[in-house]
Design an enzyme around this catalytic site. Sequence first.
Site, mmCIF file in Angstrom:
data_model
loop_
_atom_site.group_PDB
_atom_site.id
_atom_site.type_symbol
_atom_site.label_atom_id
_atom_site.label_comp_id
_atom_site.label_asym_id
_atom_site.label_seq_id
_atom_site.Cartn_x
_atom_site.Cartn_y
_atom_site.Cartn_z
ATOM 1 N N HIS A 114 7.093 -27.328 2.771
ATOM 2 C CA HIS A 114 6.408 -28.427 2.098
ATOM 3 C C HIS A 114 5.434 -27.901 1.046
ATOM 4 O O HIS A 114 4.514 -28.612 0.637
ATOM 5 C CB HIS A 114 5.686 -29.294 3.128
ATOM 6 N N LYS A 172 -12.905 2.333 -3.602
ATOM 7 C CA LYS A 172 -14.021 2.716 -2.731
ATOM 8 C C LYS A 172 -15.105 3.450 -3.516
ATOM 9 O O LYS A 172 -16.298 3.144 -3.410
ATOM 10 C CB LYS A 172 -13.528 3.617 -1.599
ATOM 11 N N GLU A 201 0.833 -1.200 0.000
ATOM 12 C CA GLU A 201 0.000 0.000 0.000
ATOM 13 C C GLU A 201 0.871 1.255 0.000
ATOM 14 O O GLU A 201 0.496 2.286 -0.547
ATOM 15 C CB GLU A 201 -0.942 0.003 1.210
#
Length: 545
Positions: A382, A510, A351
């Site tokens: 793994h 937004k 960000e």
Amino acid sequence: MTILTQSTTWQALAAHSHQIPHMRELFAGDPARFSNMSLSTCGLFLDYSKNRATPETLNLLQTLAQEAKLDAKIKAMFAGDIINTTEKRAVLHTALRSTAEQSIVAEGQDIVPEVQQTLNKMQQFVTSVTSGQWKGFTGKAITDIVSIGIGGSFLGPKIVSQALRPYWITGLNCHFVANVDGTSISEKLKLLDPETTLFIMSSKSFGTQETLTNTLTAKAWFLAKGGSQSDVAKHFVAVTSNVAKATDFGIDADNIFPMWDWVGGRYSLWSAIGLPIALLIGMDNFRSLLKGAHQMDTHFANAPLAENMPVIMGLFSLWYGNFFNAQSHVVLTYDHYLRGLPAYFQQLDMESNGKSVTLNGTHVDYSTGPVIWGGEGTNGQHAYHQLLHQGTALIPADFIMPLQSHNPIGEHHDQLASNCFGQTQALMQGRTLDEALAELSKSSLSDEEKLLIAKHKVMPGNKPSNTLLMDKLTPETLGALIALYEHRTFVQGAIWDINSFDQWGVELGKSLGNDVLARIGAEQDATALDASSNGLINLYRQGKI
């Protein structure tokens, strides 16, 4: 070309990047490499010897930092200068962990007294709740905290609370809600008793869509379970700048904690946004968290570039991103309590430095913020470690581990440490074809089969990593560790000449989301947007494919 890439030092680094020997050779030629390329400060030890670097590399990188006026930019941040130029704001999250004796000026006034006043108010609040003095609407003490926020007001408190689980001393439970998906808050509310639950709403504007929606849902649940509007003040507090909206909601003005424009959300856990942390670990431990961060601030502000831990880490990240085309950086935490840190550092870095224009609006001609990802050791060994060892991409790695465990059971920690150190060695050293053939020498395979299998077992090595150690995970060392990554992020942004403190990409999402929401609620089919968006909205309104 930009000024940065035109510089003689940048060009020298580009040429130098092709001249670095394999790290095997670097270690073989310098028995003192570990001691020469390690650093200890603020309770943290950094081994940066497993990097593709020579003394010339470090000198060139430090020269690049000097030419970018990094020292002056560090001073400007700590002095409260307006370095968030697009929003015309100072950047003073460091003031949140300052000492009472300091004087830090923002917008013409000393902000330290207000910071200290807020900490004292937090102290009183935490004492009231944890002592049982604070009562719910039926006279019962609080047992559960629900922290409602999004972004920095969610991730920081959640990850730090998780990391400091051994220091939970108050007996409270804490639940974190961020996602606007109704399932998230619904599943939390199923576990709770409204008579003993306290909600903390964290939103600077008291209007952030996800946070307000979840808070209104919590309030509706509370009222449906027997609480009244007048009881809201006993079960809801807020961290916000919008006192009027919070009081209209029903929150007592005395239970509203401040937020300031000079603190960005992803740097806010040190403020009253950290209330959930303090309610779990107590204010003494919370102040220790601040102390560790302040120690790293002091180190960052004063240590010379060659001995400055955030600077060294920031320069190496830039080195690989800009001169080796590394597109991502992996954070590997060899401690279960620190398992959330990769996600926190992901938000912090991506960000902040996910930008593509310089401060003066020039489009960059170099890579900026990498993809930050990672996970918990040894689980990753793994899974994605395979790609780290034998994949085609160069992915620098940070290994983080405490030397002492909070849960020293049998050989668990010895095995954890051996895996951590073994992975850094394997990434650096790799395995040659001759070594792979030697391992197969006693097998019953034919020579042709041995050669084929050996080729599959070759690992190039020369994969860079840093190793960060601490004696033990404590509030203080965690504070220093998080501040280290904050400043590491700043170093890169300062050299790239970008604004690490705005987030216009977030803001666009937004605004478009609000527009789509209005169209979802409209009576007629969506037609005004692009064909894909119109089609998706209409499918959603139909409720089926």
